[in-house]
Design an enzyme around this catalytic site. Sequence first.
Site, PDB file in Angstrom:
ATOM      1  N   HIS A  71      25.889  48.959 -23.745  1.00 50.12           N
ATOM      2  CA  HIS A  71      24.890  48.564 -22.734  1.00 50.12           C
ATOM      3  C   HIS A  71      24.787  49.696 -21.716  1.00 50.12           C
ATOM      4  CE1 HIS A  71      23.273  45.122 -19.954  1.00 50.12           C
ATOM      5  NE2 HIS A  71      22.671  46.272 -19.710  1.00 50.12           N
ATOM      6  N   HIS A  92      21.666  52.223 -20.009  1.00 53.43           N
ATOM      7  CA  HIS A  92      20.275  52.653 -19.854  1.00 53.43           C
ATOM      8  C   HIS A  92      20.274  54.146 -19.521  1.00 53.43           C
ATOM      9  CE1 HIS A  92      18.828  48.465 -19.691  1.00 53.43           C
ATOM     10  NE2 HIS A  92      19.979  48.239 -19.074  1.00 53.43           N
ATOM     11  N   HIS A 119      18.522  41.278 -22.396  1.00 55.28           N
ATOM     12  CA  HIS A 119      19.213  40.928 -21.162  1.00 55.28           C
ATOM     13  C   HIS A 119      18.987  39.436 -20.894  1.00 55.28           C
ATOM     14  CE1 HIS A 119      19.402  45.197 -20.733  1.00 55.28           C
ATOM     15  NE2 HIS A 119      19.779  45.175 -19.467  1.00 55.28           N
ATOM     16  N   GLU A 159      22.176  37.184 -16.339  1.00 49.78           N
ATOM     17  CA  GLU A 159      22.763  37.954 -15.237  1.00 49.78           C
ATOM     18  C   GLU A 159      22.253  37.325 -13.940  1.00 49.78           C
ATOM     19  OE1 GLU A 159      23.084  42.497 -13.462  1.00 49.78           O
ATOM     20  OE2 GLU A 159      21.264  41.893 -14.504  1.00 49.78           O
ATOM     21  N   ASP A 176      26.108  50.050 -17.883  1.00 47.78           N
ATOM     22  CA  ASP A 176      24.750  49.678 -17.486  1.00 47.78           C
ATOM     23  C   ASP A 176      23.958  50.877 -16.954  1.00 47.78           C
ATOM     24  OD1 ASP A 176      22.566  48.020 -17.121  1.00 47.78           O
ATOM     25  OD2 ASP A 176      23.472  46.787 -15.572  1.00 47.78           O
ATOM     26  N   ASP A 177      23.966  51.077 -15.634  1.00 46.73           N
ATOM     27  CA  ASP A 177      23.272  52.201 -14.978  1.00 46.73           C
ATOM     28  C   ASP A 177      24.291  52.914 -14.096  1.00 46.73           C
ATOM     29  OD1 ASP A 177      20.219  51.581 -15.554  1.00 46.73           O
ATOM     30  OD2 ASP A 177      21.148  49.682 -14.997  1.00 46.73           O
TER      31      ASP A 177
END
Length: 330
Positions: free
Chosen positions: A14, A16, A194, A197, A275-276
């Site tokens: 996961h 990005h 997604h 969350e 994630d980011d």
Amino acid sequence: MKKYIQKLPKAELHLHIEGTFEPELMFKLAKKNNISIPYKNVEEVRKAYNFTSLQSFLDIYYAGANVLVEEEDFFDLTWEYLLRCKEQNIVHTEIMFDPQTHTSRGIKFEIVINGITKALEKAKKEFGITSFLIMSFLRHLSQEEAFVILEESIPFKEKILAVGLDSSEIGNPPQKFQDVFKKAKELGYKLVAHAGEEGDTSYIWGAINLLHVDRIDHGIRCDEDEKLLEYLKQKQIPLTVCPLSNVKLKAVDTMSNHNIVKLLRAGLMVTVNSDDPSYFGGYLNDNFESLVKSLDISKEEVKKLVINSFKASFLNSVQIEKYIEMIKEV
């Protein structure tokens, strides 16, 4: 434990690629491409990486993406992340990219994907890092727009393994994209989304029952529904959890209250991801280290989370077993 985490060969599921944009590279590309950003220097960019919600993060995320123009920009962005993979002993990564963020600015699909995949190919050749590419639809846009980008992807299908669904969750439920996911499956793409969350458990159920996903990205609110918990356990549907991201975006108030270890002990197929990472304060190893610092988690449980990431990956069974044997030797 930090040395142990470093030694473990890891997979990340996961991630990005636009979320790995470090301030230095953003500022450099803005100057190179003569694109105005509202920051005078790298420090101002770094200060802007403070936000209070998913939407405030997304506003900065999309603004930063504007400086990506040429194929070499997408190469440089991806290559910087892959160098981090080498540093952190990430041996396999499944990278998400958001083509709509770029095609909406007039950047051709082929520029985006060619820049990214050239970096992936170089990392495979030079470092032995394996990778897959996941094309994500932006859920705040329409399903019709998702269909357009799906059609654009077809000439590059050999470069893309899966499609996903990201961006603003609340108000954009899975059923909004039911038809385009059905088409993507017919085209042979793997499916992820997604869910759970910000959105409640209905978003997770929708991703499973309507989109027919292979795994859930995030999914941390699953413990609000006992039936869902049992279903995820029985089916071993993977959850690609991103601890630092969850705390930064206020989905979880503090790391000490994160439920990932509870879910692991309940028998769910949970994994750790970043994630980011440039926006959320840490790459993959930093997420593991934060869990160790804030939660009662053993060395064996850390190993279990790493093994889960390979089991949840889209690698074939032979490759998965090879990596699991490597992990057992650490």
